[in-house]
Design a protein around this motif. Structure first.
Motif, short mmCIF file in Angstrom:
data_model
loop_
_atom_site.label_atom_id
_atom_site.label_comp_id
_atom_site.label_asym_id
_atom_site.label_seq_id
_atom_site.Cartn_x
_atom_site.Cartn_y
_atom_site.Cartn_z
N UNK A 119 0.83 -1.20 0.00
CA UNK A 119 0.00 0.00 0.00
C UNK A 119 0.87 1.25 0.00
N UNK A 120 1.92 1.24 0.82
CA UNK A 120 2.82 2.40 0.92
C UNK A 120 3.57 2.61 -0.40
N UNK A 121 3.98 1.52 -1.04
CA UNK A 121 4.73 1.60 -2.30
C UNK A 121 3.92 2.31 -3.38
N UNK A 122 2.61 2.03 -3.43
CA UNK A 122 1.78 2.61 -4.50
C UNK A 122 1.08 3.90 -4.08
N UNK A 123 1.41 4.43 -2.90
CA UNK A 123 0.95 5.77 -2.54
C UNK A 123 -0.22 5.85 -1.59
N UNK A 124 -0.73 4.71 -1.11
CA UNK A 124 -1.83 4.77 -0.15
C UNK A 124 -1.31 5.05 1.25
N UNK A 125 -2.12 5.73 2.03
CA UNK A 125 -1.69 6.11 3.38
C UNK A 125 -1.73 4.99 4.38
N UNK A 126 -2.51 3.92 4.09
CA UNK A 126 -2.63 2.83 5.06
C UNK A 126 -3.05 1.54 4.36
N UNK A 127 -2.79 0.45 5.06
CA UNK A 127 -3.23 -0.89 4.63
C UNK A 127 -4.73 -0.88 4.37
N UNK A 128 -5.50 -0.33 5.32
CA UNK A 128 -6.97 -0.39 5.26
C UNK A 128 -7.52 0.36 4.06
N UNK A 129 -7.02 1.58 3.81
CA UNK A 129 -7.54 2.37 2.68
C UNK A 129 -7.22 1.67 1.36
N UNK A 130 -6.04 1.07 1.25
CA UNK A 130 -5.67 0.33 0.04
C UNK A 130 -6.60 -0.86 -0.18
N UNK A 131 -6.82 -1.65 0.88
CA UNK A 131 -7.65 -2.85 0.78
C UNK A 131 -9.09 -2.49 0.41
N UNK A 132 -9.59 -1.44 1.02
CA UNK A 132 -10.98 -1.04 0.77
C UNK A 132 -11.16 -0.57 -0.67
#
Length: 525
Positions: free
Chosen positions: A489-502
């Protein structure tokens, strides 16, 4: 360690049930349970609230009891169960048109989602508040509800680092509490909360004079009360003032600064509050770095990083648990609907025989697939097997539409193209405001170009590019499949695991971990 809400929601939730002069005996008991019994005997607090809910005939008191029950689980930081009781209370309040409690409960649910970084879900509940508040008959309750609503919004914007918007919400909250005035029970607590919230936002904006003025004003309010040594607001104020003294290098000596920090840490530990503890650890490591004390810097830096990691892991776990409960709830609804359908079909068969069967079959053929499984499976398969050049078509805003380009749009289009080629979207801090400033244009002009030539809003545009990038690296760069989802998630620019997964689940229909597993199975075959 249990995690609790920051001051913005905690102080309001603790005291909102005490804000009215005329309350029933049961409501007074509920308030006592929340402010006194809960602190010394949590099990007894649960028992008493449950007893009031089961035995009290007044539906509004039942709603209040469910709300307190939700808060007790919030206090244990069991958010899925907390929301379960909140939703039960919301259902009861909606049926009985209890608008005062609905405004509180919508705010509570929104704050819980906001705390987990689920901002879209949070905003859905905050939007509902504005619709019910005008229906509250009592002017005092109505003004307090508006105050509560804007106070919650300020915390919501602060969580998203939108500090100017947070301050505007605080100003609106102030305007409504001014209409109630000092007749409001615990008025000084509320005003301290307001000033503390101002202080922390001004501090983030580096407006140090305004921050200090707000903290000092908050301290003046709370000093009028008794027994406030362990009051959470005071901890934030101590930490904020110490940080300002350290930054400004004013007359305050190291002893005074450290004394204030340790007072704040003491309050954080007494209240078992991770947010305040994280702030103290962050401020202390910065202070020791500024004076070259590397031993203490290392100590507090480790504590800060550990706190951040534990919070993120806890948040991801809680989000996953919430999603699992939602899926289970939806499965129960589907199962229940199937049972109803069997009864209806049987009844129609008896009445209509063959014509009835024909009608049902015809109707079922017209119904769309409610689960969307076919669509999700097909998309996952296309993303897993398609050529790299074909993947862009499945993500909104990645491709350009063949619209006529005006001369005034050319510079922005070139900048956006460069942004995409250079993968500027991988920077988790990038916003439309930062791009507008860097490109010497306006947010409006960028938005207009995206709407016309990408047919998408900036937030969706950014998210879709990040998802596109995540699918590409999972497909074509094998090593990324071994990464933790939080790191991916961090590699592709998301702020957190949860926001990426959602966002991944919302757009593609499966979780990132499932997609990786699917890719592995295809390769094995």
């Amino acid at each position: 360690m249990k995690e609790k809400r920051n001051l913005g929601i905690l102080i309001i939730l603790l005291l909102c049930s005490l804000s009215y002069a005329q309350v029933s005996k049961s409501e007074k008991l509920l308030a006592t349970i929340l402010t006194e019994v809960r602190a010394v005997n949590k099990e007894r607090a649960f028992f008493l609230v449950d007893s009031i809910y089961k035995n009290e005939p007044d539906v509004h008191v039942k709603i209040h009891a469910l709300f307190i029950h939700a808060y007790l689980y919030h206090d244990e930081f069991d958010i899925p169960t907390s929301l379960q009781f909140a939703f039960q209370a919301i259902d009861l309040a909606e049926k009985n048109k209890s608008y005062k409690w609905l405004s509180r409960l919508y705010g509570f649910a929104g704050a819980e989602y906001s705390r987990l970084g689920l901002f879209n879900e949070a905003l859905q509940y905050f939007d509902k508040i504005e619709a019910v508040i005008p229906k509250i008959a009592d002017e005092h309750d109505r003004n307090f509800s508006y105050f509560y609503y804007h106070h919650l919004l300020s915390a919501y914007y602060y969580e998203q680092k939108n500090y100017n918007e947070a301050l505007q919400s605080i100003q609106r909250a102030e305007s409504y509490i001014a209409k109630i005035g000092e007749a409001l029970i615990h008025y000084n607590h509320y005003m301290c909360s307001v000033e503390q919230n101002k202080g922390i936002n001004y501090l983030e904006l580096k407006q140090y004079d305004k921050a200090k003025k707000a903290y000092q004003k908050g301290y003046e309010y709370i000093s009028k009360e008794e027994n406030t040594e362990e009051f959470l607001a005071l901890g934030y104020i101590y930490a904020g003032l110490a940080r300002l003294d350290a930054l400004e290098q004013n007359s305050a000596n190291a002893e005074q600064i450290l004394a204030a920090y340790h007072k704040a840490l003491h309050i954080a530990n007494v209240n078992d509050n991770r947010d305040l503890k994280e702030i103290c650890d962050d401020y202390l490591r910065a202070y020791y770095e500024s004076i070259g004390d590397w031993e203490n810097y290392s100590l507090y830096n480790k504590a800060y990083l550990k706190e951040r990691q534990e919070k993120e892991e806890f948040r991801a776990k809680t989000v996953n648990e919430l999603l699992a409960k939602q899926q289970l709830y939806q499965a129960k609804i589907v199962d229940k609907n199937k049972k109803y359908l069997v009864v209806i079909v049987s009844f129609l068969l008896v009445l209509l025989v063959a014509p009835g069967i024909y009608f049902i079959v015809k109707r079922k053929r017209k119904q769309p697939n409610s689960t969307g499984e076919g669509t999700s499976t097909a998309l996952v398969e296309k993303l897993a097997l398609g050529k790299e050049s074909e993947l862009a078509q499945f993500f909104i805003g990645v491709s350009w539409y063949a619209e006529p380009v005006k001369e005034s749009e050319q510079a922005i289009i070139r900048a956006l193209t460069h942004f995409e080629v250079e993968k500027g979207f991988l920077d988790s801090t990038v916003t439309i405001d930062t791009l507008a400033e860097a490109w010497q244009t306006t947010v409006f002009e960028i938005s207009q170009v995206l709407k016309k030539h990408k047919q998408v809003e900036f937030k969706v545009y950014l998210t879709q590019w990040r998802l596109f990038e995540s699918v590409k690296i999972m497909r074509f760069e094998r090593e990324y499949r071994d990464y933790k989802i939080s790191h991916l998630a961090e590699v592709v620019g998301f702020g957190s695991h949860s926001s990426f997964s959602i966002e991944f689940k919302k757009s593609i229909g499966v979780n990132p971990s499932f997609f990786i597993q699917y890719l592995e199975e295809i390769e094995k075959k």
